[in-house]
Motif scaffolding. Structure first.
Motif, PDB file in Angstrom:
ATOM      1  N   ASP A 149      56.237   0.651  80.810  1.00  0.00           N
ATOM      2  CA  ASP A 149      56.354   1.651  79.743  1.00  0.00           C
ATOM      3  C   ASP A 149      57.043   1.087  78.507  1.00  0.00           C
ATOM      4  N   PHE A 150      58.182   0.431  78.727  1.00  0.00           N
ATOM      5  CA  PHE A 150      58.931  -0.091  77.586  1.00  0.00           C
ATOM      6  C   PHE A 150      58.257  -1.308  76.960  1.00  0.00           C
ATOM      7  N   SER A 151      57.557  -2.098  77.752  1.00  0.00           N
ATOM      8  CA  SER A 151      56.906  -3.280  77.177  1.00  0.00           C
ATOM      9  C   SER A 151      55.788  -2.879  76.218  1.00  0.00           C
ATOM     10  N   ASN A 152      55.113  -1.756  76.480  1.00  0.00           N
ATOM     11  CA  ASN A 152      54.107  -1.275  75.525  1.00  0.00           C
ATOM     12  C   ASN A 152      54.750  -0.939  74.185  1.00  0.00           C
ATOM     13  N   ASP A 153      55.867  -0.189  74.215  1.00  0.00           N
ATOM     14  CA  ASP A 153      56.570   0.159  72.975  1.00  0.00           C
ATOM     15  C   ASP A 153      57.090  -1.092  72.274  1.00  0.00           C
ATOM     16  N   TYR A 154      57.601  -2.013  73.067  1.00  0.00           N
ATOM     17  CA  TYR A 154      58.149  -3.258  72.529  1.00  0.00           C
ATOM     18  C   TYR A 154      57.053  -4.082  71.846  1.00  0.00           C
ATOM     19  N   ASN A 155      55.901  -4.196  72.481  1.00  0.00           N
ATOM     20  CA  ASN A 155      54.792  -4.963  71.892  1.00  0.00           C
ATOM     21  C   ASN A 155      54.266  -4.310  70.618  1.00  0.00           C
ATOM     22  N   LEU A 156      54.230  -2.978  70.585  1.00  0.00           N
ATOM     23  CA  LEU A 156      53.839  -2.286  69.349  1.00  0.00           C
ATOM     24  C   LEU A 156      54.836  -2.572  68.230  1.00  0.00           C
ATOM     25  N   LEU A 157      56.105  -2.611  68.577  1.00  0.00           N
ATOM     26  CA  LEU A 157      57.139  -2.935  67.601  1.00  0.00           C
ATOM     27  C   LEU A 157      56.955  -4.357  67.072  1.00  0.00           C
ATOM     28  N   LEU A 158      56.644  -5.284  67.955  1.00  0.00           N
ATOM     29  CA  LEU A 158      56.408  -6.673  67.533  1.00  0.00           C
ATOM     30  C   LEU A 158      55.212  -6.771  66.595  1.00  0.00           C
ATOM     31  N   ASP A 159      54.136  -6.038  66.914  1.00  0.00           N
ATOM     32  CA  ASP A 159      52.961  -6.041  66.041  1.00  0.00           C
ATOM     33  C   ASP A 159      53.304  -5.504  64.657  1.00  0.00           C
ATOM     34  N   ASP A 160      54.065  -4.420  64.633  1.00  0.00           N
ATOM     35  CA  ASP A 160      54.476  -3.813  63.369  1.00  0.00           C
ATOM     36  C   ASP A 160      55.351  -4.784  62.571  1.00  0.00           C
ATOM     37  N   ALA A 161      56.259  -5.464  63.268  1.00  0.00           N
ATOM     38  CA  ALA A 161      57.138  -6.413  62.590  1.00  0.00           C
ATOM     39  C   ALA A 161      56.354  -7.569  61.994  1.00  0.00           C
ATOM     40  N   GLU A 162      55.342  -8.034  62.728  1.00  0.00           N
ATOM     41  CA  GLU A 162      54.555  -9.154  62.215  1.00  0.00           C
ATOM     42  C   GLU A 162      53.758  -8.746  60.967  1.00  0.00           C
ATOM     43  N   LYS A 163      53.312  -7.489  60.928  1.00  0.00           N
ATOM     44  CA  LYS A 163      52.575  -7.008  59.750  1.00  0.00           C
ATOM     45  C   LYS A 163      53.493  -6.873  58.536  1.00  0.00           C
ATOM     46  N   LYS A 164      54.724  -6.393  58.754  1.00  0.00           N
ATOM     47  CA  LYS A 164      55.602  -6.058  57.639  1.00  0.00           C
ATOM     48  C   LYS A 164      56.490  -7.202  57.167  1.00  0.00           C
ATOM     49  N   LEU A 165      56.799  -8.152  58.032  1.00  0.00           N
ATOM     50  CA  LEU A 165      57.734  -9.221  57.676  1.00  0.00           C
ATOM     51  C   LEU A 165      57.003 -10.563  57.632  1.00  0.00           C
ATOM     52  N   ILE A 166      57.035 -11.207  56.495  1.00  0.00           N
ATOM     53  CA  ILE A 166      56.307 -12.461  56.356  1.00  0.00           C
ATOM     54  C   ILE A 166      56.952 -13.597  57.149  1.00  0.00           C
ATOM     55  N   TRP A 167      58.243 -13.520  57.400  1.00  0.00           N
ATOM     56  CA  TRP A 167      58.958 -14.576  58.109  1.00  0.00           C
ATOM     57  C   TRP A 167      58.916 -14.408  59.627  1.00  0.00           C
ATOM     58  N   PHE A 168      58.378 -13.321  60.114  1.00  0.00           N
ATOM     59  CA  PHE A 168      58.459 -12.983  61.534  1.00  0.00           C
ATOM     60  C   PHE A 168      57.292 -13.587  62.316  1.00  0.00           C
ATOM     61  N   ASN A 169      57.600 -14.183  63.467  1.00  0.00           N
ATOM     62  CA  ASN A 169      56.587 -14.727  64.364  1.00  0.00           C
ATOM     63  C   ASN A 169      56.744 -14.033  65.714  1.00  0.00           C
ATOM     64  N   LYS A 170      55.828 -13.162  66.052  1.00  0.00           N
ATOM     65  CA  LYS A 170      55.977 -12.356  67.267  1.00  0.00           C
ATOM     66  C   LYS A 170      55.821 -13.166  68.549  1.00  0.00           C
ATOM     67  N   ASN A 171      55.179 -14.333  68.484  1.00  0.00           N
ATOM     68  CA  ASN A 171      54.961 -15.146  69.686  1.00  0.00           C
ATOM     69  C   ASN A 171      56.275 -15.590  70.323  1.00  0.00           C
ATOM     70  N   ILE A 172      57.336 -15.674  69.528  1.00  0.00           N
ATOM     71  CA  ILE A 172      58.648 -16.071  70.040  1.00  0.00           C
ATOM     72  C   ILE A 172      59.218 -14.991  70.949  1.00  0.00           C
ATOM     73  N   PHE A 173      58.880 -13.735  70.668  1.00  0.00           N
ATOM     74  CA  PHE A 173      59.520 -12.609  71.345  1.00  0.00           C
ATOM     75  C   PHE A 173      58.660 -11.927  72.406  1.00  0.00           C
ATOM     76  N   LEU A 174      57.442 -12.407  72.605  1.00  0.00           N
ATOM     77  CA  LEU A 174      56.560 -11.759  73.592  1.00  0.00           C
ATOM     78  C   LEU A 174      57.164 -11.805  74.984  1.00  0.00           C
ATOM     79  N   LEU A 175      56.904 -10.740  75.743  1.00  0.00           N
ATOM     80  CA  LEU A 175      57.407 -10.670  77.124  1.00  0.00           C
ATOM     81  C   LEU A 175      56.614 -11.565  78.049  1.00  0.00           C
TER      82      LEU A 175
END
Length: 175
Positions: A149-175
């Motif tokens: 349940d929480f990993s779905n919310d977490y992954n959506l947050l990572l996707d949103d962060a990657e769209k909004k922040l140019i410096w953010f790389n979501k691959n570092i934080f994937l579960l």
């Protein structure tokens, strides 16, 4: 001359021998000494029975503080640390990993909405990345069903962060 230090078990045994009014007096005396003791006692007496409502109150308070964020990066970082201290205090009161994850996910969502996305101020970036790492660690400690349940919310947050922040790389934080 030193005073004796008693363990939690000793205190628990002694409390079992006291009457209700004596325990109430001790609790009130303890609450007078520190603000955090008073806040914890108030939470246990009034809020602990309905954790979901308490979490919503915290989210509303955090959302209000986020809406008041200053423009300058240094001051923004100070406000964000203040919010995190508040969240960690409430998480300590609730003693629930699920509640802590919920609050931290909410913090990160508000960060993406209100914090300056163009800021190159490293402490601002570190605040978000540390919270994401903390969420990732906490999710790993949960039961498998809750992890999903929480990993779905977490992954959506990572996707949103990657769209909004140019410096953010979501691959570092994937579960």
């Amino acid at each position: 001359m030193s005073t004796a230090t008693y363990g939690l078990q000793d205190i628990k045994k002694e409390l079992q021998h006291l009457s209700g009014p004596q325990i109430a007096d001790l609790c009130l005396r303890l609450a007078r000494h520190k603000k955090e003791n008073k806040e914890l006692l108030a939470y246990l007496l009034f809020e602990a029975d309905n954790e979901a409502v308490f979490i919503e109150k915290i989210k509303a308070e955090v959302g209000f503080i986020f809406s008041q964020l200053p423009v300058r990066s240094y001051e923004t970082a100070k406000y964000l640390r203040k919010i995190l201290r508040l969240l960690s205090k409430y998480a300590k009161f609730m003693v629930s990993k699920e509640a802590e994850i919920t609050l931290l996910l909410n913090f990160c969502t508000n960060y993406l909405q209100y914090a300056d996305r163009r800021a190159t101020y490293k402490p601002l970036r570190l605040i978000l990345t540390r919270q994401l790492e903390k969420i990732k660690t906490l999710i790993g400690k949960l039961h498998e069903d809750l992890q999903f349940d929480f990993s779905n919310d977490y992954n959506l947050l990572l996707d949103d962060a990657e769209k909004k922040l140019i410096w953010f790389n979501k691959n570092i934080f994937l579960l």
